[in-house]
Design a protein around this motif. Sequence first.
Motif, mmCIF file in Angstrom:
data_model
loop_
_atom_site.group_PDB
_atom_site.id
_atom_site.type_symbol
_atom_site.label_atom_id
_atom_site.label_comp_id
_atom_site.label_asym_id
_atom_site.label_seq_id
_atom_site.Cartn_x
_atom_site.Cartn_y
_atom_site.Cartn_z
ATOM 1 N N MET A 1 -4.788 10.820 0.485
ATOM 2 C CA MET A 1 -4.896 10.029 -0.738
ATOM 3 C C MET A 1 -6.341 9.690 -1.012
ATOM 4 S SD MET A 1 -3.414 6.227 -1.545
ATOM 5 C CE MET A 1 -4.523 5.558 -0.306
ATOM 6 N N GLU B 1 -0.890 9.793 -8.085
ATOM 7 C CA GLU B 1 -2.041 9.075 -7.544
ATOM 8 C C GLU B 1 -1.805 7.561 -7.583
ATOM 9 O OE1 GLU B 1 -6.888 8.595 -8.133
ATOM 10 O OE2 GLU B 1 -5.744 9.906 -9.471
ATOM 11 N N HIS C 1 0.770 6.565 -5.081
ATOM 12 C CA HIS C 1 0.247 6.673 -3.714
ATOM 13 C C HIS C 1 -0.489 5.402 -3.309
ATOM 14 C CE1 HIS C 1 -1.048 9.984 -0.668
ATOM 15 N NE2 HIS C 1 -0.749 8.850 -0.067
ATOM 16 N N TRP C 2 -1.402 4.906 -4.164
ATOM 17 C CA TRP C 2 -2.108 3.690 -3.756
ATOM 18 C C TRP C 2 -1.196 2.466 -3.784
ATOM 19 C CZ3 TRP C 2 -2.179 -0.260 -7.117
ATOM 20 C CH2 TRP C 2 -2.383 -0.066 -8.482
ATOM 21 N N ILE D 1 5.202 11.072 -0.302
ATOM 22 C CA ILE D 1 4.333 9.896 -0.190
ATOM 23 C C ILE D 1 5.011 8.816 0.636
ATOM 24 C CG2 ILE D 1 3.214 8.053 -1.515
ATOM 25 C CD1 ILE D 1 2.901 10.130 -3.809
ATOM 26 N N LYS E 1 4.940 9.891 4.268
ATOM 27 C CA LYS E 1 3.593 9.793 4.828
ATOM 28 C C LYS E 1 3.305 8.378 5.312
ATOM 29 C CE LYS E 1 -1.315 10.358 3.763
ATOM 30 N NZ LYS E 1 -2.327 10.836 2.778
ATOM 31 N N HIS E 2 3.750 7.388 4.550
ATOM 32 C CA HIS E 2 3.491 5.990 4.899
ATOM 33 C C HIS E 2 4.668 5.342 5.632
ATOM 34 C CE1 HIS E 2 -0.346 5.661 2.785
ATOM 35 N NE2 HIS E 2 0.180 6.456 1.875
#
Length: 342
Positions: free
Chosen positions: A1, A61, A64-65, A114, A117-118
């Motif tokens: 990211m 994007e 993601h944040w 996403i 991933k987290h």
Amino acid sequence: MSRNLLTPEPSSRLDRGLVDLAGRLLPRICKGGVKGRLSILIFHQVLSEPDPFRPEALDAETFHWQIALLAEHFNLLSLPEAMERLRQGTLPPKAACVTFDDGYADNANVALPILLKHRVPATFFISTGYLDGGRMWHDTVIEAMRLMETDLLDLSDSLGQRFLSGTIHEKRRSTRRLIALLKNLDPSDRDALIDQIIEPVSSVLPTDLMMTSEQVRMMHKSGMTMGCHTVTHPIFTTVRMDTVRQEIQQGRAELESLLDEPVTLFAYPNGRPFDDYQAEHVRLVRDLGFEAAFSTARGVATQDTDDWQLPRFTPWDRIPSRFMARLLFNGFHTASTRVPLP
């Protein structure tokens, strides 16, 4: 990211500082234990790239944040675990859950990687009637307007209005107006009008907006929870009770057949108390044996919250500090907007 929004250059340090301040304040507001406060977030689409015809939809994007911030500042739980711990009075501080509504294909293609991933668990409320090539009615309107080649859509005979459709800006304005007008119509009347609107472009409308059955199974196997969101997403206050019952029961049965296990969570279509569902709908969901049901009223859930009218809210903000501020502000509010049951 990309981390430019989370660890910014000096011109954006203020934003990062405000994010950190909100993070420090969260434990004071979103307590755990018997006074636990559970934040439940609701998402819909996560597009790979921004789409001018869907300005409200998140892009990858931004999502993601947002997920990175949630993972950094909250204790993220699966919805079944959070519900059990809320009832037991054992929620951790800063407890939160991630949910999605409807069953868009981008949930599997874009959002899921996403989340994995987290290591963020999420619950997906699926409208089963649109799996495997279907489209929700408002998406049909959006995509038809995108493809429209005429400068004017004349619905004077049916809606008493005409809609400009020449430029992208005209199409976007007309799409918003059309959806607002169609939203609360009886579904059969609405669908008849939509058939009229899409006639020139019906053969080229997309058929890949929603998940396939295999994607639903794949997401469930990856550790995500699946919940019922009816078959065709009717607003309950616009249809008869026998239709509501059939939509819930069939949607649940179809999902259970896909997953080969019970489905115990439900989300009201559209989800606004009083406007979209009423007391008789809450009683029906409860009597059908769902363990919990979810609205779109703002606020956090506590031990005093009705298990069949649990609140969820959408964090619309596209700036990290505002995103965190909205989460903090929502934490102050318990779910006060709910349909009273006799």
